[in-house]
Design an enzyme around this catalytic site. Structure first.
Site, PDB file in Angstrom:
ATOM      1  N   ASP A   1      -1.563   0.874   7.569  1.00 39.15           N
ATOM      2  CA  ASP A   1      -0.890   0.985   5.537  1.00 39.15           C
ATOM      3  C   ASP A   1      -1.217  -0.871   5.204  1.00 39.15           C
ATOM      4  O   ASP A   1      -1.173  -1.186   4.658  1.00 39.15           O
ATOM      5  CB  ASP A   1      -0.270   2.056   5.760  1.00 39.15           C
ATOM      6  CG  ASP A   1      -0.593   3.129   6.361  1.00 39.15           C
ATOM      7  OD1 ASP A   1      -0.809   3.832   5.162  1.00 39.15           O
ATOM      8  OD2 ASP A   1       0.031   3.705   7.804  1.00 39.15           O
TER       9      ASP A   1
ATOM     10  N   GLU B   1      -2.106  -1.459  -4.754  1.00 39.29           N
ATOM     11  CA  GLU B   1      -3.244  -1.064  -4.791  1.00 39.29           C
ATOM     12  C   GLU B   1      -2.737   0.085  -6.120  1.00 39.29           C
ATOM     13  O   GLU B   1      -2.082   1.056  -6.253  1.00 39.29           O
ATOM     14  CB  GLU B   1      -3.772  -0.374  -3.317  1.00 39.29           C
ATOM     15  CG  GLU B   1      -4.918   0.027  -3.347  1.00 39.29           C
ATOM     16  CD  GLU B   1      -5.650   0.157  -1.636  1.00 39.29           C
ATOM     17  OE1 GLU B   1      -5.613   1.129  -1.585  1.00 39.29           O
ATOM     18  OE2 GLU B   1      -5.496  -0.645  -1.287  1.00 39.29           O
TER      19      GLU B   1
ATOM     20  N   ASP C   1       0.745  -1.198   0.452  1.00 36.86           N
ATOM     21  CA  ASP C   1       0.003   0.083  -0.070  1.00 36.86           C
ATOM     22  C   ASP C   1       1.220   1.457   0.032  1.00 36.86           C
ATOM     23  O   ASP C   1       1.684   1.698   1.040  1.00 36.86           O
ATOM     24  CB  ASP C   1      -0.772   0.227   1.346  1.00 36.86           C
ATOM     25  CG  ASP C   1      -1.697   1.402   1.434  1.00 36.86           C
ATOM     26  OD1 ASP C   1      -2.659   1.742  -0.131  1.00 36.86           O
ATOM     27  OD2 ASP C   1      -1.827   1.266   2.246  1.00 36.86           O
TER      28      ASP C   1
END
Lengths: 170, 170
Positions: A140, A67, A7
């Site tokens: 995160d 992502e 991420d």
């Protein structure tokens, strides 16, 4: 299959490695790469890329997932994030591994069953998958684990359709 | 001082290396790294980063300079460009070299004396500096050379102020 989820963020880049057969998942490692906004931006990109390289060497994931950039976000933030992603893609690319990309919506739909799930709901679902005592360094880290699990389930289906089998956690 | 200038782009990334004392400049190499829009984006970032690494190894620049992102451009384009820049910063960062960043306006002001100069005017000025027979593979290559020369003149001044001297092309 061992999957690394990432991420990206310029201040905090979450990472998570799971061992998965697409249905059952085991936590290998998760954490956050932090950089200081006080440091020059190019220097921070270097830190993230090198730390990621260490994680690849140490935990030997076979595939990775990142992502997607959320284009609607603040442009300046999106551009910073894209720099980090560029370095991350470069480091992952050096290994030659398959890298998946998923929107936050897809990840949440896959993990929680609801695309607009809150971060806490994601963490709750991750705990039910990985063990109730799982500790997340931050959101995160849990987001990165969710990306890894999303990729593992997607790839498991893809590979099953292709007639392959995934040799892990049976 | 040997300086590498880079003009990032997802389809064409220009590069140019000059040997410079801040006033006189010699062309070492210039060219363009091309990637195909048909290839996956992450793959293209890999190509650009690896080719850049080859250029660093082959031509051994001491410092580098990159053009700043033009935030006002189309957001999607700016985000693509930022990915490339992220990989470029990472590869440059691995060498530990000083990396400068300049806006297109600063580069043109420095090289042509006029911030809104056309690409052809930049090429004309570069030929008067580097030799009338200088061939540019494309505008990406000439833009990269302009960034390199801009950095060389800036650093020359900085280092002179700091009491150092630049040992090149005297």
């Amino acid at each position: 299959m061992r999957v690394l989820g990432i991420d990206c963020g310029s201040e905090r880049t979450g990472f998570g490695v799971v061992e998965s057969d697409g249905r059952r998942h085991q936590l290998v490692i998760s954490g956050v790469i932090r950089t200081s906004p006080k440091d020059p931006f190019a220097h921070r990109i270097g830190i993230i890329g090198r730390r990621l390289r260490d994680i690849l060497t140490e935990h030997q994931p076979e595939e990775a997932a990142v992502e997607e950039v959320f284009h609607a976000a603040n442009t300046k933030t999106a551009i910073k994030l894209a720099h980090v992603r560029g370095a991350v893609f470069f480091v992952l690319g050096e290994t030659g591994m398959h890298v998946g990309e998923y929107s936050a919506l897809t990840v949440k739909s896959n993990v929680v069953g609801y695309g607009r799930a809150e971060k806490q709901q994601v963490q709750m679902m991750l705990r039910s998958m990985l063990g109730q005592d799982t500790v997340f360094e931050s959101e995160d880290a849990s987001d990165a684990l969710a990306v890894a699990i999303c990729h593992a389930t997607h790839r498991s289906t893809e590979l099953r359709i292709a007639g392959s089998s995934m040799g892990a956690v049976r």
